[in-house]
Design a protein around this motif. Structure first.
Motif, PDB file in Angstrom:
ATOM      1  N   GLY A   3      51.497  30.542  65.512  1.00 44.17           N
ATOM      2  CA  GLY A   3      51.866  31.859  66.025  1.00 44.17           C
ATOM      3  C   GLY A   3      51.375  32.979  65.126  1.00 44.17           C
ATOM      4  O   GLY A   3      51.106  32.791  63.941  1.00 44.17           O
ATOM      5  N   ARG A   4      51.247  34.144  65.723  1.00 40.65           N
ATOM      6  CA  ARG A   4      50.680  35.292  65.000  1.00 40.65           C
ATOM      7  C   ARG A   4      51.526  35.733  63.820  1.00 40.65           C
ATOM      8  O   ARG A   4      50.983  36.158  62.801  1.00 40.65           O
ATOM      9  CB  ARG A   4      50.381  36.443  65.944  1.00 40.65           C
ATOM     10  N   ASP A   5      52.851  35.690  63.927  1.00 39.05           N
ATOM     11  CA  ASP A   5      53.690  36.147  62.811  1.00 39.05           C
ATOM     12  C   ASP A   5      53.432  35.325  61.557  1.00 39.05           C
ATOM     13  O   ASP A   5      53.240  35.872  60.470  1.00 39.05           O
ATOM     14  CB  ASP A   5      55.173  36.089  63.187  1.00 39.05           C
ATOM     15  N   ARG A   6      53.435  34.012  61.710  1.00 41.05           N
ATOM     16  CA  ARG A   6      53.196  33.133  60.564  1.00 41.05           C
ATOM     17  C   ARG A   6      51.783  33.322  60.028  1.00 41.05           C
ATOM     18  O   ARG A   6      51.557  33.375  58.817  1.00 41.05           O
ATOM     19  CB  ARG A   6      53.434  31.673  60.965  1.00 41.05           C
ATOM     20  N   LEU A   7      50.818  33.421  60.935  1.00 41.27           N
ATOM     21  CA  LEU A   7      49.436  33.561  60.504  1.00 41.27           C
ATOM     22  C   LEU A   7      49.236  34.853  59.714  1.00 41.27           C
ATOM     23  O   LEU A   7      48.595  34.845  58.658  1.00 41.27           O
ATOM     24  CB  LEU A   7      48.472  33.512  61.691  1.00 41.27           C
ATOM     25  N   HIS A  61      44.980  29.544  58.499  1.00 44.44           N
ATOM     26  CA  HIS A  61      44.320  30.844  58.657  1.00 44.44           C
ATOM     27  C   HIS A  61      42.836  30.741  58.314  1.00 44.44           C
ATOM     28  O   HIS A  61      41.996  31.391  58.937  1.00 44.44           O
ATOM     29  CB  HIS A  61      44.999  31.942  57.825  1.00 44.44           C
ATOM     30  N   SER A  62      42.475  29.912  57.348  1.00 45.74           N
ATOM     31  CA  SER A  62      41.078  29.739  56.959  1.00 45.74           C
ATOM     32  C   SER A  62      40.298  29.036  58.069  1.00 45.74           C
ATOM     33  O   SER A  62      39.183  29.443  58.423  1.00 45.74           O
ATOM     34  CB  SER A  62      41.002  28.931  55.661  1.00 45.74           C
ATOM     35  N   LEU A  63      40.872  27.984  58.625  1.00 45.60           N
ATOM     36  CA  LEU A  63      40.246  27.277  59.741  1.00 45.60           C
ATOM     37  C   LEU A  63      39.990  28.232  60.902  1.00 45.60           C
ATOM     38  O   LEU A  63      38.884  28.298  61.446  1.00 45.60           O
ATOM     39  CB  LEU A  63      41.140  26.121  60.191  1.00 45.60           C
ATOM     40  N   ALA A  89      37.072  21.038  57.696  1.00 45.62           N
ATOM     41  CA  ALA A  89      38.360  21.308  57.075  1.00 45.62           C
ATOM     42  C   ALA A  89      38.992  20.008  56.595  1.00 45.62           C
ATOM     43  O   ALA A  89      38.749  18.938  57.159  1.00 45.62           O
ATOM     44  CB  ALA A  89      39.291  21.996  58.062  1.00 45.62           C
ATOM     45  N   ARG A  90      39.802  20.118  55.551  1.00 46.83           N
ATOM     46  CA  ARG A  90      40.597  18.994  55.046  1.00 46.83           C
ATOM     47  C   ARG A  90      42.054  19.214  55.426  1.00 46.83           C
ATOM     48  O   ARG A  90      42.438  20.289  55.900  1.00 46.83           O
ATOM     49  CB  ARG A  90      40.509  18.924  53.515  1.00 46.83           C
ATOM     50  N   ALA A  91      42.859  18.223  55.165  1.00 50.01           N
ATOM     51  CA  ALA A  91      44.295  18.322  55.441  1.00 50.01           C
ATOM     52  C   ALA A  91      44.930  19.484  54.693  1.00 50.01           C
ATOM     53  O   ALA A  91      45.869  20.111  55.186  1.00 50.01           O
ATOM     54  CB  ALA A  91      44.990  17.008  55.072  1.00 50.01           C
ATOM     55  N   ASP A  92      44.387  19.825  53.503  1.00 47.25           N
ATOM     56  CA  ASP A  92      44.971  20.909  52.715  1.00 47.25           C
ATOM     57  C   ASP A  92      44.353  22.274  53.024  1.00 47.25           C
ATOM     58  O   ASP A  92      44.690  23.275  52.388  1.00 47.25           O
ATOM     59  CB  ASP A  92      44.858  20.613  51.214  1.00 47.25           C
ATOM     60  N   THR A  93      43.489  22.350  54.028  1.00 47.40           N
ATOM     61  CA  THR A  93      42.890  23.631  54.418  1.00 47.40           C
ATOM     62  C   THR A  93      43.943  24.507  55.087  1.00 47.40           C
ATOM     63  O   THR A  93      44.635  24.052  56.010  1.00 47.40           O
ATOM     64  CB  THR A  93      41.712  23.400  55.394  1.00 47.40           C
ATOM     65  N   MET A 139      52.187  28.462  52.517  1.00 46.52           N
ATOM     66  CA  MET A 139      51.045  28.647  53.379  1.00 46.52           C
ATOM     67  C   MET A 139      50.918  27.420  54.292  1.00 46.52           C
ATOM     68  O   MET A 139      50.959  26.296  53.819  1.00 46.52           O
ATOM     69  CB  MET A 139      49.791  28.837  52.536  1.00 46.52           C
ATOM     70  N   LEU A 140      50.760  27.673  55.575  1.00 49.52           N
ATOM     71  CA  LEU A 140      50.638  26.602  56.549  1.00 49.52           C
ATOM     72  C   LEU A 140      49.265  25.946  56.421  1.00 49.52           C
ATOM     73  O   LEU A 140      48.238  26.618  56.395  1.00 49.52           O
ATOM     74  CB  LEU A 140      50.809  27.202  57.945  1.00 49.52           C
ATOM     75  N   ARG A 141      49.270  24.624  56.316  1.00 46.00           N
ATOM     76  CA  ARG A 141      48.039  23.855  56.131  1.00 46.00           C
ATOM     77  C   ARG A 141      47.763  23.022  57.385  1.00 46.00           C
ATOM     78  O   ARG A 141      48.661  22.756  58.191  1.00 46.00           O
ATOM     79  CB  ARG A 141      48.178  22.928  54.927  1.00 46.00           C
ATOM     80  N   LEU A 142      46.535  22.572  57.502  1.00 57.58           N
ATOM     81  CA  LEU A 142      46.145  21.752  58.648  1.00 57.58           C
ATOM     82  C   LEU A 142      47.022  20.502  58.743  1.00 57.58           C
ATOM     83  O   LEU A 142      47.391  20.078  59.842  1.00 57.58           O
ATOM     84  CB  LEU A 142      44.668  21.384  58.542  1.00 57.58           C
ATOM     85  N   ALA A 143      47.387  19.915  57.617  1.00 57.46           N
ATOM     86  CA  ALA A 143      48.256  18.733  57.623  1.00 57.46           C
ATOM     87  C   ALA A 143      49.602  19.025  58.284  1.00 57.46           C
ATOM     88  O   ALA A 143      50.220  18.122  58.857  1.00 57.46           O
ATOM     89  CB  ALA A 143      48.478  18.239  56.193  1.00 57.46           C
ATOM     90  N   ASP A 144      50.045  20.280  58.237  1.00 54.08           N
ATOM     91  CA  ASP A 144      51.343  20.651  58.820  1.00 54.08           C
ATOM     92  C   ASP A 144      51.315  20.669  60.343  1.00 54.08           C
ATOM     93  O   ASP A 144      52.354  20.527  60.980  1.00 54.08           O
ATOM     94  CB  ASP A 144      51.785  22.034  58.322  1.00 54.08           C
TER      95      ASP A 144
END
Length: 154
Positions: free
Chosen positions: A107-111, A58-60, A51-55, A1-6
């Motif tokens: 991008g939409r595919d990843r999300l 998609h949630s953000l 949000a945190r780095a681990d958020t 899952m892609l996180r804000l830190a990424d």
């Protein structure tokens, strides 16, 4: 899952700012103010998304999109629970997919894959199937709010 830190804070903060929202970073390990789901999930209070780095990204985006689609008078009073109706929830889901294309490395595919992995539930079984085949009402809701990106091709 892609996180804000990424992906970092800069692009999401700029995107939210276009809609009059503020992205407020929360230190690692601290509780996220206004988080409906708790743990690492984004929170909202008024026009601020926390949000945190681990958020998860998609949630953000989802919480921000709730604020974007709601009327301004409700936005100013919202705290933690933004859902007003099924149509508004659907519009937030649709908009987060559209806005994902505006974040480098997302991008939409990843999300949509992350939405499915998290457990979003759609009538057609997946975020992609819903977005591509059953999101007309959500797009109409977005258009009624003056959000022009609803005309983006699928």
């Amino acid at each position: 899952m892609l996180r804000l830190a990424d992906i970092g804070l800069q692009a999401p903060a700029r995107l939210l700012g276009e809609f009059g929202l503020v992205l407020a970073p929360v230190p690692d390990g601290e509780p996220i103010p206004g988080s409906y789901w708790g743990e690492c999930e984004a929170g909202l209070i008024g026009c601020t998304v926390y949000a945190r780095a681990d958020t998860p990204v998609h949630s953000l985006l989802h919480e921000a999109c709730h604020l974007i689609v709601m009327p301004p008078e409700r936005r100013a009073r919202v705290h933690t629970d933004a859902t007003d109706s099924v149509p508004e929830e659907d519009a937030a889901c649709c908009l987060q997919i559209l806005l994902a294309d505006r974040l480098p490395g997302v991008g939409r595919d990843r999300l949509m894959a992350d939405m499915d992995a998290w457990g979003y539930s759609f009538r057609l079984g997946s975020a992609r199937a819903w977005f591509e085949n059953d999101a007309e009402d959500a797009r109409a809701f977005l258009a009624s709010r003056g959000l022009k990106m609803v005309s983006d091709p699928i």
